[in-house]
Design an enzyme around this catalytic site. Structure first.
Site, PDB file in Angstrom:
ATOM      1  N   ILE A  91       0.830  -1.208   0.000  1.00  8.09           N
ATOM      2  CA  ILE A  91       0.000   0.000   0.000  1.00  8.09           C
ATOM      3  C   ILE A  91       0.864   1.259   0.000  1.00  8.09           C
ATOM      4  CG2 ILE A  91      -1.938  -1.104   1.193  1.00  8.09           C
ATOM      5  CD1 ILE A  91      -1.045   0.648   3.668  1.00  8.09           C
ATOM      6  N   ASP A  92       2.152   1.110   0.311  1.00  2.28           N
ATOM      7  CA  ASP A  92       3.008   2.293   0.496  1.00  2.28           C
ATOM      8  C   ASP A  92       3.402   2.986  -0.801  1.00  2.28           C
ATOM      9  OD1 ASP A  92       2.928   1.506   3.123  1.00  2.28           O
ATOM     10  OD2 ASP A  92       4.840   0.440   3.043  1.00  2.28           O
ATOM     11  N   ARG A 130       5.555   3.824   5.869  1.00  2.00           N
ATOM     12  CA  ARG A 130       6.945   3.577   6.280  1.00  2.00           C
ATOM     13  C   ARG A 130       7.863   4.706   5.816  1.00  2.00           C
ATOM     14  NH1 ARG A 130       7.396  -2.842   5.487  1.00  2.00           N
ATOM     15  NH2 ARG A 130       6.314  -2.299   3.568  1.00  2.00           N
ATOM     16  N   THR A 175     -14.694  15.342 -17.545  1.00  2.00           N
ATOM     17  CA  THR A 175     -15.946  14.655 -17.862  1.00  2.00           C
ATOM     18  C   THR A 175     -15.797  13.197 -17.478  1.00  2.00           C
ATOM     19  OG1 THR A 175     -17.310  13.759 -19.637  1.00  2.00           O
ATOM     20  CG2 THR A 175     -15.102  14.424 -20.256  1.00  2.00           C
ATOM     21  N   ARG A 224     -29.389 -15.563 -12.196  1.00  2.00           N
ATOM     22  CA  ARG A 224     -29.793 -14.301 -12.796  1.00  2.00           C
ATOM     23  C   ARG A 224     -28.738 -13.732 -13.730  1.00  2.00           C
ATOM     24  NH1 ARG A 224     -32.959 -10.441  -8.845  1.00  2.00           N
ATOM     25  NH2 ARG A 224     -34.618 -11.856  -9.448  1.00  2.00           N
ATOM     26  N   MET A 272     -22.803   5.081 -18.318  1.00  2.00           N
ATOM     27  CA  MET A 272     -22.679   6.267 -19.167  1.00  2.00           C
ATOM     28  C   MET A 272     -21.407   6.221 -20.011  1.00  2.00           C
ATOM     29  SD  MET A 272     -23.949   9.414 -16.826  1.00  2.00           S
ATOM     30  CE  MET A 272     -25.689   9.825 -16.704  1.00  2.00           C
ATOM     31  N   GLY A 273     -21.119   7.319 -20.670  1.00  2.00           N
ATOM     32  CA  GLY A 273     -19.902   7.411 -21.466  1.00  2.00           C
ATOM     33  C   GLY A 273     -20.114   8.025 -22.840  1.00  2.00           C
ATOM     34  N   MET A 332     -26.157   8.930 -10.899  1.00  2.00           N
ATOM     35  CA  MET A 332     -25.280   8.727  -9.739  1.00  2.00           C
ATOM     36  C   MET A 332     -23.816   8.700 -10.202  1.00  2.00           C
ATOM     37  SD  MET A 332     -25.235   4.735  -8.750  1.00  2.00           S
ATOM     38  CE  MET A 332     -26.947   4.345  -8.620  1.00  2.00           C
TER      39      MET A 332
HETATM   40  P1  ATP Z   1       6.422  -5.452   2.679  1.00  2.00           P
HETATM   41  O1  ATP Z   1       7.709  -4.787   3.019  1.00  2.00           O
HETATM   42  O2  ATP Z   1       5.570  -4.683   1.738  1.00  2.00           O
HETATM   43  O3  ATP Z   1       5.654  -5.947   3.839  1.00  2.00           O
HETATM   44  P2  ATP Z   1       8.181  -7.452   1.819  1.00  2.00           P
HETATM   45  O4  ATP Z   1       8.035  -8.490   0.781  1.00  2.00           O
HETATM   46  O5  ATP Z   1       9.268  -6.470   1.635  1.00  2.00           O
HETATM   47  O6  ATP Z   1       6.781  -6.767   1.890  1.00  2.00           O
HETATM   48  P3  ATP Z   1       9.517  -8.793   3.971  1.00  2.00           P
HETATM   49  O7  ATP Z   1       9.062  -9.101   5.333  1.00  2.00           O
HETATM   50  O8  ATP Z   1      10.762  -8.031   3.774  1.00  2.00           O
HETATM   51  O9  ATP Z   1       8.282  -8.110   3.273  1.00  2.00           O
HETATM   52  O10 ATP Z   1       9.692 -10.168   3.172  1.00  2.00           O
HETATM   53  C1  ATP Z   1       8.698 -11.158   3.163  1.00  2.00           C
HETATM   54  C2  ATP Z   1       9.322 -12.526   3.188  1.00  2.00           C
HETATM   55  O11 ATP Z   1      10.182 -12.688   2.065  1.00  2.00           O
HETATM   56  C3  ATP Z   1      10.245 -12.757   4.376  1.00  2.00           C
HETATM   57  O12 ATP Z   1       9.537 -13.132   5.535  1.00  2.00           O
HETATM   58  C4  ATP Z   1      11.111 -13.890   3.879  1.00  2.00           C
HETATM   59  O13 ATP Z   1      10.448 -15.098   3.942  1.00  2.00           O
HETATM   60  C5  ATP Z   1      11.286 -13.511   2.419  1.00  2.00           C
HETATM   61  N1  ATP Z   1      12.537 -12.747   2.267  1.00  2.00           N
HETATM   62  C6  ATP Z   1      12.719 -11.431   2.433  1.00  2.00           C
HETATM   63  N2  ATP Z   1      13.997 -11.090   2.216  1.00  2.00           N
HETATM   64  C7  ATP Z   1      14.655 -12.234   1.916  1.00  2.00           C
HETATM   65  C8  ATP Z   1      16.009 -12.571   1.584  1.00  2.00           C
HETATM   66  N3  ATP Z   1      16.947 -11.644   1.531  1.00  2.00           N
HETATM   67  N4  ATP Z   1      16.285 -13.862   1.332  1.00  2.00           N
HETATM   68  C9  ATP Z   1      15.331 -14.792   1.361  1.00  2.00           C
HETATM   69  N5  ATP Z   1      14.066 -14.540   1.675  1.00  2.00           N
HETATM   70  C10 ATP Z   1      13.709 -13.288   1.949  1.00  2.00           C
HETATM   71 MG    MG Z   2       9.668  -4.477   2.392  1.00  2.00          MG
END
Ligand code: ATP
Ligand code: MG
Length: 737
Positions: free
Chosen positions: A156-157, A201, A523, A560, A567-568, A656
């Site tokens: 979402i970031d 973050r 529009t 159903r 619209m458009g 609407m």
């Molecule tokens: P977000 O940051 O949006 O929550 P993300 O994918 O960055 O998502 P992380 O917690 O960093 O979230 O990674 C999710 C999972 O991916 C980790 O729990 C791990 O299982 C795997 N992972 C992350 N980094 C590594 C790495 N360097 N090597 C192997 N596996 C990894």
């Molecule tokens: Mg991350």
């Protein structure tokens, strides 16, 4: 010859969940199946891959039915420590090989994608080790010489380098913007100050964009801390000035990763304390928290995730050992393929720049439009305009809205008025569009005249849909002269553009028309030249998709078929995109027309699928898909032919679709475009030029075209642009339904 084994794809969601992941999953599964591949869901992220067993399950077509509107991820997500170890990855490889999986769609953040990349690099050695241990046969090893990876960014970031939007960011932005609107109304009632903490973050995207879209009066983001140590004093001065100018409330948005220029975190509690102590105001903190991640995905998150999910599968099916792992993202409304690790590293570089307090670098890495939006925000939230610069020519500009009302018109007026006044110009607001311009309904606007307009739907100024001719042109010329108008901003749809074009082409007859003139596309129909999206279309699309969710719920209770008319005008944008975002079976639009043959084929398919137990058929029809085969006609035909197998209902969504508060996307685009329009008018008026233009966003950039080019760019018999980028998405509807 023996038939080749089908290709086998695994899909997982990992890291933080994000709305839109389910739409991506649906697209992955259905695209794979329609291409003759097998597809397995790996539950609970990498944990499921390591655990194997029932955590890795084949999915069929119906398993992903009706999930698009659900938030989160239906296959679960987790953080997994084991996958960070080689032993864990060895186990994961074994579990994949047992099922023949050697192609993976990984939906997650930078961590998940890094893990996937490492896994791919180690694949050959992991396979060799499994053979050596006797866990798998030589034959199995030989069949899977490489692991192919496609990454989709779920977060979402919106913190990922290379893609304009990550899955879930648009939805989160909507949640926050709605929350700011709601907090604003209660805060104003009590003249309170609110400090609102938002997620993101170390990325300020959500904070910045929601502040721009909502009406925040101060914002703190990680990438660009206040450039003074005593920022508290500065903030209090600006907020106090806002109160003095008549604001009934103040909102400060704090990104969860906000910090001062020395790198010390700025907490929302601290901001609250400062405001209470120094301004003596009743101040409250709202931490939006997980509300921001949850709930139904926005229309954009649904169609975008669908598109990237489907593309990821196409990529994987054509992968060779040499194919580099890719991230499939979106850039300028188009699919983009990016080298996975390169993007991960650049993404992490922003985080590092912030930790290193290299804020210029952090802002540079975020990109030009992020910086531009931050500048715009700083002007818009001022309590009062800058004092005029000496020597600068002060102009008298007029602004109006015309055509059908569209959400975002008020936002554009607000931005235009404030930007113009801030540059020392004066602004005459015209009531009731071109008709008001004829009859002289002009009112001078000040800074606070547009207070609160940023979030209001409809058009406060009113519209007329008048395309002037003959004597009416004379009346307009008189108004422009009498009021000394030196530049005109026209915000609206087709009728507004036509009227502007009329003025432009009559410059020879009416000297008063020899002023710079610019049109801003607003529009819901999205049928204007020179822009990929017009203001209001995103809001309308979200409205339609929300209603379709409800219609679908009501319809599955009985067998159903629903025919929904949207619209458009002659433009199928809303029909096609809402079809994509809601999983409709069929979309009818004017661009393709409707024949009796089409209807027969569609009917045949419908009968077939209802006989097989289907409970709902959703068909979306553009209002002018075919003048004779109306919605009524289609329903009657299906009802009669469907007999007892299913019944048919229609829903004509009507006005609407033109209402509602503008979506954050529409507000942000309206603000960007209006800012540039004012710039255009100032520059052109300075040159005494009389250029006429229309503005838009194409390929991610703001483009200004001369009105001269308008006839060449439109299909005049159908009142729509000749080029429509979204038509390329048509095959997806068929493929996935
Ligand atoms: P977000 O940051 O949006 O929550 P993300 O994918 O960055 O998502 P992380 O917690 O960093 O979230 O990674 C999710 C999972 O991916 C980790 O729990 C791990 O299982 C795997 N992972 C992350 N980094 C590594 C790495 N360097 N090597 C192997 N596996 C990894
Ligand atoms: Mg991350």
């Amino acid at each position: 010859m023996a038939q080749a084994d089908p290709k086998v794809i695994g899909v997982l969601t990992s890291g933080g969940d994000a709305p839109g992941m389910n739409a991506a999953l649906r697209a992955v599964v259905r695209t794979a199946l329609s291409r003759g591949a097998e597809v397995f869901a790996i539950y609970e992220g990498y944990q499921g891959m390591v655990d194997g067993g029932a955590q890795i399950r084949a999915l069929d077509w119906n398993a992903v039915g009706g999930i698009m509107q659900r938030g989160g991820t239906m296959i679960g997500t987790a953080r997994c420590a084991a996958f960070r170890t080689r032993q864990g990855r060895l186990q994961a490889a074994k579990n994949l090989l047992e099922r023949g999986i050697d192609r993976l769609v990984v939906i997650g953040g930078d961590g998940s994608l890094t893990g996937a990349n490492l896994f791919r690099q180690e694949w050959t050695s992991l396979v060799a080790e499994l053979v050596a241990q006797g866990e798998i046969s030589h034959e199995t090893a030989a069949k899977h010489p490489f692991l192919a990876i496609a990454g989709l960014v779920g977060s979402i970031d919106n913190d990922f380098f290379g893609t304009d939007m990550t899955i879930g960011a648009d939805t989160a932005l909507q949640r926050i913007t709605t929350a700011l609107d709601q907090i604003g109304s209660t805060a104003a009632s009590h003249q309170r100050t609110f400090v609102v903490e938002v997620m993101g973050r170390n990325c300020g995207y959500l904070a910045l964009m929601s502040s721009l879209a909502g009406t925040a009066h101060w914002v703190l983001i990680p990438e660009s801390p206040p450039d003074t140590d005593d920022w508290e004093t500065l903030m209090c001065e600006v907020l106090a000035a806002g109160r003095a100018a008549g604001r009934r409330h103040s909102i400060v948005v704090v990104a969860e990763g906000a910090r001062d220029r020395n790198g010390n975190p700025i907490s929302s509690e601290h901001v609250c304390k400062v405001l209470e102590e120094r301004l003596g105001e009743d101040t409250r903190v709202t931490i939006l928290g997980h509300i921001q991640r949850g709930g139904a995905p926005s229309a954009f998150d649904r169609w975008m995730s669908t598109l990237v999910g489907s593309t990821a599968v196409e990529e994987l099916l054509s992968a060779t050992p040499e194919t580099e792992p890719q991230v499939i993202g979106m850039r300028y409304n188009r699919i983009t393929h990016l080298p996975l690790m390169d993007c991960v590293l650049k993404t992490q570089a922003v985080a590092k720049a912030i930790t290193d307090r290299d804020y210029d670098l952090a802002m540079d890495l975020r990109g030009g439009s992020f910086k531009e939006q931050f500048r715009t925000l700083r002007t818009l939230i001022r309590a009062l305009p800058h004092p005029p610069q000496p020597g600068l020519r002060r102009l008298r500009l007029a602004v109006l809205t015309d055509g059908a009302p569209a959400p975002g018109m008020n936002t554009a007026i607000r931005a235009a008025v404030r930007m113009a006044i801030d540059q020392g110009h004066s602004v005459m607001a015209v009531h009731n569009g071109f008709e008001g311009l004829m009859s002289g309904e002009l009112e001078e606007f000040g800074w606070m005249s547009v207070h609160g307009w940023g979030s209001m739907g409809g058009s406060q100024l009113g519209v007329s849909r008048k395309v002037p001719s003959g004597k009416e042109l004379y009346a307009i010329a008189r108004t422009l002269e009498a009021n000394g108008i030196q530049g005109l901003l026209v915000i609206g749809g087709w009728a507004a553009y036509e009227a502007a074009y009329k003025l432009y082409s009559e410059r020879g007859t009416f000297p008063a028309f020899n002023i710079p003139l610019i049109c801003l596309p607003a529009t819901i129909d999205n049928n204007l030249p020179g822009t990929e999206l017009s203001i209001g279309a995103d809001t309308a699309l979200n409205t339609i998709v929300e209603v379709l969710d409800k219609i679908k719920q009501s319809a599955v209770a009985n067998r159903r078929c629903f025919v929904v008319e949207v619209m458009g005008n002659n433009c199928g944008y809303l029909a096609l995109m809402s079809g994509l975002a809601s999983g409709a079976e069929r979309v009818y639009m004017n661009e393709e027309g409707v024949t009796l043959k089409d209807l027969e084929v569609d009917l045949g398919q419908m009968i077939n699928s209802f006989q097989k137990g289907k409970r709902l058929s959703l068909l979306i029809r553009n209002e002018f898909a075919n003048p004779l085969y109306s919605t009524n006609f289609m329903c009657a035909l299906f009802e009669e032919e469907g007999q007892k197998l299913f019944d048919v209902r229609q829903a004509i969504l009507g006005h609407m679709q033109q209402g509602g508060n503008p979506s954050p996307f529409d507000r942000i685009q309206a603000t960007r475009l209006a800012t540039r329009c004012v710039e255009f008018l100032s520059v052109e008026a300075e040159k005494n030029s009389s250029s006429g233009a229309f503005i838009g966003i194409q390929g991610g950039h703001i483009k200004i075209h001369s009105l001269e080019d308008m006839p060449r760019m439109v299909d005049i018999s159908h009142l729509r642009p000749k080029e429509q980028w979204w038509l390329d998405l048509r095959p997806l509807v068929k493929q996935l339904s």
